[in-house]
Design a protein around this motif. Structure first.
Motif, mmCIF file in Angstrom:
data_model
loop_
_atom_site.group_PDB
_atom_site.id
_atom_site.type_symbol
_atom_site.label_atom_id
_atom_site.label_comp_id
_atom_site.label_asym_id
_atom_site.label_seq_id
_atom_site.Cartn_x
_atom_site.Cartn_y
_atom_site.Cartn_z
ATOM 1 N N ASP A 107 21.189 -37.741 2.017
ATOM 2 C CA ASP A 107 22.638 -37.229 2.555
ATOM 3 C C ASP A 107 23.705 -38.530 2.654
ATOM 4 N N HIS A 123 25.368 -38.867 -0.818
ATOM 5 C CA HIS A 123 26.083 -37.810 -1.295
ATOM 6 C C HIS A 123 27.734 -38.266 -1.746
ATOM 7 N N ARG A 182 8.719 -41.486 -9.432
ATOM 8 C CA ARG A 182 9.454 -40.241 -9.847
ATOM 9 C C ARG A 182 10.004 -40.394 -11.146
ATOM 10 N N GLN A 221 22.776 -22.623 -1.575
ATOM 11 C CA GLN A 221 22.613 -21.659 -2.632
ATOM 12 C C GLN A 221 22.448 -20.130 -2.110
ATOM 13 N N TRP A 223 13.336 -39.831 5.300
ATOM 14 C CA TRP A 223 14.865 -40.472 5.742
ATOM 15 C C TRP A 223 15.424 -39.333 6.641
ATOM 16 N N ARG A 224 14.866 -38.018 6.592
ATOM 17 C CA ARG A 224 15.326 -36.869 7.366
ATOM 18 C C ARG A 224 15.474 -37.419 8.950
ATOM 19 N N ASP A 229 16.421 -41.970 -10.211
ATOM 20 C CA ASP A 229 15.780 -42.128 -8.912
ATOM 21 C C ASP A 229 15.325 -43.736 -8.692
ATOM 22 N N GLY A 252 12.303 -33.433 -3.984
ATOM 23 C CA GLY A 252 11.805 -31.986 -3.765
ATOM 24 C C GLY A 252 13.087 -31.300 -4.361
ATOM 25 N N MET A 253 14.078 -31.284 -3.744
ATOM 26 C CA MET A 253 15.205 -30.478 -4.034
ATOM 27 C C MET A 253 15.715 -30.584 -5.370
ATOM 28 N N LYS A 271 23.921 -29.927 -0.132
ATOM 29 C CA LYS A 271 24.702 -29.962 1.050
ATOM 30 C C LYS A 271 23.550 -31.174 1.924
#
Ligand code: NAD
Length: 436
Positions: free
Chosen positions: A108, A111, A72, A157, A229-230, A67, A45-46, A129
């Motif tokens: 995350d 990252h 995707r 942002q 995953w969140r 990905d 999404g992001m 982030k």
């Protein structure tokens, strides 16, 4: 009269907010006349939204997408053209000579690692982030940027928006007096944390599961973990890393803050008790910030409830700053000022520094003003990507740089850690260390 120092330009550019011994020195530049070639790592999404926004900045070209899920990559070609280089291995993106910058929009836990490898490969980095998944990851990230000299920007942002920039000018002009409190509340109707129904084609044939796990504990293929995953702390950073970090970034920017000295967070899994998550759906975080630059010592209260569809106070990323003389309700596109005494209109002239993007202040009464963006404003997300590309093209330092990124991710991680440990944590923001 100004009670702090303001350093802001009238374009979307933001000057480096807090001076640091790790200041950005740009080494790898792109000729002002050539395209800035970007590649995306993590086309969810992001990542898709970041890429589309980056492509809306003049002179940006997408050359590659990485990905772990076949679909995707297929979507990426359908969306951005068949000529696009696609791969499941981000290392193949980093080894390409035609890539100037990467957008990292993976979960995350990937990252910091990908960002370090990207910087070592000489790529400028726009990293979503929170840029770190564990507190201990911050220093290596900062060192990698310092060593490589490439530009690094974190994907908070909101701070680049006109609303946040107006708030910074007003606060530093002293219009609401010394700040003592900030309140931000995130609410969402039940649904946002629902477990995920995996698509039919999701399997180890179509998804590179081992790579997804990375440094997380090895478990058999589980689409819930991959797609939602969140919900799991092995890959995400809970509501604190997902949402609190946005407001913390805005506050650090507006107040020139470098971090809290104490963090306490409570909450729990109140509604989503189906066993398909280990992260809370209700979280209340408290952050005590010391005074810096005489703008005030203040406490930040951030709350999130993903099982509340009606009691929303403001927009989803909006927050209130309370000072001794008044309050500011800060959004990305508008700001409301309320004061106890009459506003001195001369103080509002400071907003002229924002240039053409904002309408003239709207006077509701002598003690209340509304500041809003003009029709056609492209928004904070555009401004943030513009700053990144402009920085690359013109060798300019960035405000949301690696040190800023680590300093804003840290209180979010501390908030989650405080919840997990069920205790307040004292923090040395300058040295990025937990205090005993
Ligand atoms: N700035 C914002 O407003 C904002 C909003 C949403 C999400 N985010 C951040 O963006 C990141 C992505 O969130 P999302 O909602 O897009 O998640 P998502 O699940 O939609 O997308 C993540 C993508 O990364 C891919 N991926 C996972 N590991 C990978 C790896 N090692 N290499 C390459 N690809 C990999 C997955 O296949 C998936 O397509 C998160 O860090 C999140 O915090 C930021």
């Amino acid at each position: 009269m100004a009670i702090g120092t303001v350093a802001i330009q009238s374009t979307p550019s933001l000057l480096s907010a807090a001076g640091s011994k790790w200041s950005n020195e740009v080494k790898k530049s792109v000729s002002p006349n050539s395209f800035v070639n970007i590649a995306l790592i993590g086309k969810g999404g992001m990542g898709t939204s970041d890429t589309n926004t980056s492509l809306s900045v003049d002179g940006v070209k997408l050359v590659g997408v990485c990905d772990l899920y076949d679909k995707r990559l297929k979507d990426a070609k359908a969306q951005w053209g068949n000529a696009l280089f696609v791969t499941k291995d981000y290392k193949e993106i980093l080894s390409r000579k035609d890539v100037d910058a990467v957008i990292i929009a993976t979960p995350d836990h990937w990252h910091q690692l990908i960002a370090i490898e990207a910087m070592n490969a000489g790529k400028h980095v726009y990293c979503e982030k929170p840029v770190i998944h564990k507190l201990g990851e911050g220093k290596a990230l900062i060192e990698a940027q310092k060593k490589s000299g490439v530009l690094f920007q974190t994907g908070s942002q909101g701070m680049a928006s006109l609303g946040n920039r107006a708030a910074r000018l007003l606060v530093q002009q002293g219009v609401i007096g010394a700040v003592n409190f900030v309140d931000g509340q995130f609410t969402a109707a039940p649904g946002r944390l629902n477990s995920f129904t995996a698509p039919d084609d999701a399997s180890e044939e179509t998804i590179w599961w081992e790579r997804f796990l990375g440094n997380a504990p090895k478990i058999p293929f589980n689409p819930q973990h991959f797609f939602a995953w969140r919900n799991w702390k092995d890959y995400g950073t809970g509501i604190a890393g997902d949402l609190f970090v946005h407001v913390l970034s805005s506050i650090h920017y507006i107040m020139d803050a470098i971090g809290p000295e104490k963090v306490y967070t409570t909450g729990g899994i109140r509604y989503y008790t189906d066993g398909l998550r280990d992260t809370p759906d209700v979280m209340l975080g408290y952050f005590d910030y010391p005074d810096r630059n005489n703008l005030g010592a203040f406490t930040v209260q951030l709350g999130a409830n993903y099982v509340d569809g009606v009691s929303k106070k403001w927009g989803s990323m909006d927050f209130r700053i309370v000072g001794s003389k008044g309050t500011l309700d800060v959004g990305w596109d508008n700001v409301v000022l309320k004061t106890m005494g009459d506003v001195d209109p001369r103080d509002l002239q400071v907003l002229e520094q924002l240039g053409q993007g904002m309408k003239s202040p709207e006077k509701v009464s002598s003690r209340e003003y509304l500041f809003s963006v003009k029709e056609g404003y492209k928004g904070g997300h555009y401004d943030h990507h513009f700053n990144f590309i402009d920085g690359i093209r013109n060798n300019k330092p960035l405000t949301a740089d690696v040190l800023f990124a680590v300093r804003t991710a840290a209180p979010a991680l501390l908030s989650y850690e405080s919840y997990l440990q069920d205790k307040a944590i004292k923090w040395d923001a300058r040295n990025l260390k937990i205090m005993k």
